[in-house]
Scaffold this motif. Structure first.
Motif, PDB file in Angstrom:
ATOM      1  N   ALA A 196       8.131  -5.214  18.328  1.00 51.54           N
ATOM      2  CA  ALA A 196       8.961  -5.102  19.530  1.00 51.54           C
ATOM      3  C   ALA A 196       9.064  -6.440  20.250  1.00 51.54           C
ATOM      4  CB  ALA A 196       8.384  -4.041  20.467  1.00 51.54           C
ATOM      5  N   LEU A 197       7.969  -7.200  20.251  1.00 55.11           N
ATOM      6  CA  LEU A 197       7.998  -8.531  20.860  1.00 55.11           C
ATOM      7  C   LEU A 197       8.957  -9.445  20.110  1.00 55.11           C
ATOM      8  CD1 LEU A 197       6.899 -10.590  22.885  1.00 55.11           C
ATOM      9  CD2 LEU A 197       5.016 -11.050  21.291  1.00 55.11           C
ATOM     10  N   SER A 198       8.880  -9.423  18.788  1.00 52.50           N
ATOM     11  CA  SER A 198       9.793 -10.236  17.973  1.00 52.50           C
ATOM     12  C   SER A 198      11.243  -9.800  18.197  1.00 52.50           C
ATOM     13  CB  SER A 198       9.439 -10.114  16.487  1.00 52.50           C
ATOM     14  OG  SER A 198       8.116 -10.530  16.236  1.00 52.50           O
ATOM     15  N   THR A 199      11.460  -8.490  18.276  1.00 52.04           N
ATOM     16  CA  THR A 199      12.805  -7.959  18.494  1.00 52.04           C
ATOM     17  C   THR A 199      13.361  -8.406  19.835  1.00 52.04           C
ATOM     18  OG1 THR A 199      12.426  -6.019  17.097  1.00 52.04           O
ATOM     19  CG2 THR A 199      14.140  -5.837  18.776  1.00 52.04           C
ATOM     20  N   THR A 200      12.539  -8.326  20.875  1.00 49.21           N
ATOM     21  CA  THR A 200      12.984  -8.717  22.214  1.00 49.21           C
ATOM     22  C   THR A 200      13.374 -10.187  22.255  1.00 49.21           C
ATOM     23  OG1 THR A 200      11.537  -7.054  23.218  1.00 49.21           O
ATOM     24  CG2 THR A 200      12.351  -8.807  24.648  1.00 49.21           C
ATOM     25  N   ILE A 201      12.568 -11.027  21.619  1.00 49.25           N
ATOM     26  CA  ILE A 201      12.869 -12.466  21.582  1.00 49.25           C
ATOM     27  C   ILE A 201      14.182 -12.714  20.841  1.00 49.25           C
ATOM     28  CG2 ILE A 201      12.106 -14.685  20.658  1.00 49.25           C
ATOM     29  CD1 ILE A 201       9.221 -13.736  21.155  1.00 49.25           C
ATOM     30  N   LEU A 202      14.357 -12.059  19.691  1.00 45.93           N
ATOM     31  CA  LEU A 202      15.582 -12.232  18.912  1.00 45.93           C
ATOM     32  C   LEU A 202      16.799 -11.724  19.669  1.00 45.93           C
ATOM     33  CD1 LEU A 202      14.385 -11.217  15.331  1.00 45.93           C
ATOM     34  CD2 LEU A 202      15.339 -13.430  15.992  1.00 45.93           C
ATOM     35  N   LEU A 203      16.650 -10.599  20.365  1.00 49.29           N
ATOM     36  CA  LEU A 203      17.773 -10.017  21.088  1.00 49.29           C
ATOM     37  C   LEU A 203      18.220 -10.913  22.245  1.00 49.29           C
ATOM     38  CD1 LEU A 203      19.713  -7.681  21.580  1.00 49.29           C
ATOM     39  CD2 LEU A 203      17.906  -6.531  22.878  1.00 49.29           C
ATOM     40  N   LEU A 204      17.267 -11.352  23.046  1.00 47.61           N
ATOM     41  CA  LEU A 204      17.606 -12.191  24.197  1.00 47.61           C
ATOM     42  C   LEU A 204      18.125 -13.557  23.749  1.00 47.61           C
ATOM     43  CD1 LEU A 204      14.615 -11.370  26.586  1.00 47.61           C
ATOM     44  CD2 LEU A 204      16.958 -10.483  26.681  1.00 47.61           C
ATOM     45  N   ALA A 205      17.425 -14.151  22.784  1.00 56.26           N
ATOM     46  CA  ALA A 205      17.862 -15.460  22.295  1.00 56.26           C
ATOM     47  C   ALA A 205      19.212 -15.360  21.597  1.00 56.26           C
ATOM     48  CB  ALA A 205      16.817 -16.036  21.342  1.00 56.26           C
ATOM     49  N   GLY A 206      19.407 -14.276  20.832  1.00 61.41           N
ATOM     50  CA  GLY A 206      20.660 -14.097  20.109  1.00 61.41           C
ATOM     51  C   GLY A 206      21.844 -13.945  21.044  1.00 61.41           C
ATOM     52  N   TYR A 207      21.674 -13.142  22.096  1.00 55.55           N
ATOM     53  CA  TYR A 207      22.787 -12.929  23.029  1.00 55.55           C
ATOM     54  C   TYR A 207      23.075 -14.195  23.831  1.00 55.55           C
ATOM     55  CZ  TYR A 207      25.894 -10.386  26.163  1.00 55.55           C
ATOM     56  OH  TYR A 207      27.001  -9.956  26.862  1.00 55.55           O
ATOM     57  N   ALA A 208      22.013 -14.876  24.263  1.00 56.75           N
ATOM     58  CA  ALA A 208      22.196 -16.115  25.012  1.00 56.75           C
ATOM     59  C   ALA A 208      22.903 -17.171  24.156  1.00 56.75           C
ATOM     60  CB  ALA A 208      20.849 -16.635  25.498  1.00 56.75           C
ATOM     61  N   PHE A 209      22.488 -17.304  22.895  1.00 53.11           N
ATOM     62  CA  PHE A 209      23.112 -18.280  21.999  1.00 53.11           C
ATOM     63  C   PHE A 209      24.575 -17.930  21.757  1.00 53.11           C
ATOM     64  CE2 PHE A 209      24.184 -19.351  17.519  1.00 53.11           C
ATOM     65  CZ  PHE A 209      24.238 -20.732  17.660  1.00 53.11           C
ATOM     66  N   PHE A 210      24.845 -16.646  21.522  1.00 51.94           N
ATOM     67  CA  PHE A 210      26.217 -16.199  21.252  1.00 51.94           C
ATOM     68  C   PHE A 210      27.134 -16.538  22.418  1.00 51.94           C
ATOM     69  CE2 PHE A 210      29.762 -13.301  21.049  1.00 51.94           C
ATOM     70  CZ  PHE A 210      30.018 -13.154  19.701  1.00 51.94           C
ATOM     71  N   LYS A 211      26.699 -16.214  23.635  1.00 58.56           N
ATOM     72  CA  LYS A 211      27.547 -16.449  24.799  1.00 58.56           C
ATOM     73  C   LYS A 211      27.690 -17.946  25.093  1.00 58.56           C
ATOM     74  CE  LYS A 211      29.275 -13.633  26.567  1.00 58.56           C
ATOM     75  NZ  LYS A 211      30.524 -12.908  26.202  1.00 58.56           N
ATOM     76  N   ARG A 212      26.699 -18.700  24.714  1.00 66.54           N
ATOM     77  CA  ARG A 212      26.770 -20.149  24.946  1.00 66.54           C
ATOM     78  C   ARG A 212      27.840 -20.807  24.085  1.00 66.54           C
ATOM     79  NH1 ARG A 212      23.452 -23.842  27.367  1.00 66.54           N
ATOM     80  NH2 ARG A 212      23.560 -25.985  26.612  1.00 66.54           N
ATOM     81  N   VAL A 213      27.965 -20.358  22.829  1.00 68.56           N
ATOM     82  CA  VAL A 213      28.936 -20.988  21.922  1.00 68.56           C
ATOM     83  C   VAL A 213      30.262 -20.241  21.870  1.00 68.56           C
ATOM     84  CG1 VAL A 213      27.084 -21.970  20.512  1.00 68.56           C
ATOM     85  CG2 VAL A 213      28.028 -19.738  19.897  1.00 68.56           C
ATOM     86  N   GLU A 214      30.335 -19.083  22.481  1.00 70.20           N
ATOM     87  CA  GLU A 214      31.559 -18.277  22.437  1.00 70.20           C
ATOM     88  C   GLU A 214      32.809 -19.033  22.884  1.00 70.20           C
ATOM     89  OE1 GLU A 214      33.120 -13.921  24.078  1.00 70.20           O
ATOM     90  OE2 GLU A 214      31.534 -14.990  25.144  1.00 70.20           O
ATOM     91  N   PRO A 215      32.762 -19.867  23.947  1.00 74.07           N
ATOM     92  CA  PRO A 215      33.979 -20.534  24.404  1.00 74.07           C
ATOM     93  C   PRO A 215      34.650 -21.434  23.366  1.00 74.07           C
ATOM     94  CG  PRO A 215      32.297 -20.637  26.103  1.00 74.07           C
ATOM     95  CD  PRO A 215      31.626 -20.118  24.870  1.00 74.07           C
ATOM     96  N   ILE A 216      33.913 -21.879  22.350  1.00 75.80           N
ATOM     97  CA  ILE A 216      34.521 -22.785  21.366  1.00 75.80           C
ATOM     98  C   ILE A 216      34.850 -22.081  20.046  1.00 75.80           C
ATOM     99  CG2 ILE A 216      33.500 -24.866  22.345  1.00 75.80           C
ATOM    100  CD1 ILE A 216      31.334 -24.764  20.277  1.00 75.80           C
ATOM    101  N   PHE A 217      34.689 -20.748  20.009  1.00 75.79           N
ATOM    102  CA  PHE A 217      35.031 -20.018  18.775  1.00 75.79           C
ATOM    103  C   PHE A 217      36.488 -20.250  18.384  1.00 75.79           C
ATOM    104  CE2 PHE A 217      31.630 -16.468  19.315  1.00 75.79           C
ATOM    105  CZ  PHE A 217      30.682 -17.327  18.808  1.00 75.79           C
ATOM    106  N   ALA A 218      37.385 -20.116  19.356  1.00 73.02           N
ATOM    107  CA  ALA A 218      38.825 -20.219  19.050  1.00 73.02           C
ATOM    108  C   ALA A 218      39.178 -21.599  18.500  1.00 73.02           C
ATOM    109  CB  ALA A 218      39.617 -19.917  20.298  1.00 73.02           C
ATOM    110  N   ASP A 219      38.518 -22.645  19.003  1.00 74.31           N
ATOM    111  CA  ASP A 219      38.808 -23.992  18.525  1.00 74.31           C
ATOM    112  C   ASP A 219      38.324 -24.191  17.092  1.00 74.31           C
ATOM    113  OD1 ASP A 219      39.840 -24.612  21.007  1.00 74.31           O
ATOM    114  OD2 ASP A 219      37.907 -25.293  21.772  1.00 74.31           O
ATOM    115  N   ILE A 220      37.184 -23.600  16.737  1.00 72.96           N
ATOM    116  CA  ILE A 220      36.608 -23.782  15.398  1.00 72.96           C
ATOM    117  C   ILE A 220      37.350 -22.936  14.367  1.00 72.96           C
ATOM    118  CG2 ILE A 220      34.538 -23.552  13.991  1.00 72.96           C
ATOM    119  CD1 ILE A 220      34.391 -25.782  16.054  1.00 72.96           C
ATOM    120  N   ILE A 221      37.602 -21.673  14.725  1.00 68.58           N
ATOM    121  CA  ILE A 221      38.259 -20.756  13.777  1.00 68.58           C
ATOM    122  C   ILE A 221      39.698 -21.182  13.516  1.00 68.58           C
ATOM    123  CG2 ILE A 221      39.129 -18.399  13.514  1.00 68.58           C
ATOM    124  CD1 ILE A 221      36.579 -17.380  14.705  1.00 68.58           C
TER     125      ILE A 221
END
Length: 274
Positions: A249-274
């Motif tokens: 559960a600890l590993s899951t929580t870290i992956l979930l929070l880090a994953g969502y934070a990372f996703f939202k951080r790079v989301e604004p440049i998705f359209a430029d890359i794709i």
């Protein structure tokens, strides 16, 4: 110190803002889940039955190989039941990754032309996999009745396990789908990574076979605690292994929070890359 506190407060506010935005688009998420289910089985002869056949076929193959030819121990449980109890949650997790990680690239037209929380695309794939999980789980209940395993109160822990496995799938899929936008090789790596992960998880063998000095490291794999807990509450009639589950559960929580934070951080440049 004040700067660190201010940054933490900003991160917390931003995360709440992202979640609020996602909640306002919940109807779109529900629509996308339904679409994913329809598209997945469109023009398929067996339709949703494939959700049952995949874990059932694997359980049959594993039973032949690991209970007849190799004779892997199964903690006194009939091997088909032992394997299927693990394959139901594992199939959900593996399908979520296989379908969710390519979702952004597969829907590049939407990414570039529509404004909406882009996490809806991988979350929709995970939601569709959860529908598959429900059908496969119904077969598992039928197997318990066939093998005359009593339905006990320990099964009430099921919602917790489903929540953990879903959180893990979301965390890993958000990271993988975002990376896949930048590095298209990710889609080739995923099938291999899923296979390796499966054999690092007690699906075809019990975790009791893992040497004692490796069990702490082994428990860092979140799926270990989830799979063992499924067997505990359904096949052994006892609560989850809290040590394994808490570590996972600890590993899951870290992956979930880090994953969502990372996703939202790079989301604004998705359209430029794709």
């Amino acid at each position: 110190m004040a700067t660190i506190k201010a940054e933490k407060g900003l991160v917390s506010f931003t995360m709440r803002q992202h979640l609020t935005t996602l909640w306002t688009h919940r109807e779109l998420l529900w629509f996308w889940i339904q679409r994913e289910v329809r598209v997945r089985y469109k023009q398929s002869i067996l339709g949703i039955a494939w959700a049952i056949l995949q874990p059932a076929a694997l359980a049959a193959i594993f039973s032949l190989v690991f209970s007849v030819l190799v004779r892997v121990p199964s903690d006194g449980i009939p091997y088909p039941l032992f394997a299927y109890a693990a394959l139901v949650p594992w199939s959900f997790f593996a399908t979520s990754l296989n379908q969710g990680i390519p979702s952004l690239v597969n829907q590049m037209n939407l990414i570039t032309k529509a404004a909406f929380p882009k996490e809806i695309l991988p979350l929709g794939a995970i939601g569709a996999s959860l529908v598959d999980f429900c059908f496969a789980f119904g077969v598992f209940i039928g197997m318990l009745l066939v093998y005359r395993y009593p339905l006990s109160a320990t099964m009430l822990w099921l919602p917790l396990l489903v929540l953990l496995q879903t959180g893990l799938a979301v965390g890993v899929t958000l990271i993988g789908s975002a990376l896949n936008v930048f590095f298209r090789d990710i889609r080739f790596v995923i099938p291999l990574a899923v296979q390796i992960w499966m054999y690092a998880t007690p699906i075809v063998y019990p975790s009791s076979l893992v040497p004692a000095h490796l069990r702490t490291l082994y428990a860092l794999n979140p799926m270990v605690g989830i799979i063992e807990s499924y067997r505990n509450i359904f096949l052994h009639g006892r609560p989850p292994d809290w040590t394994l589950l808490a570590t996972g559960a600890l590993s899951t929580t870290i992956l979930l929070l880090a994953g969502y934070a990372f996703f939202k951080r790079v989301e604004p440049i998705f359209a430029d890359i794709i």
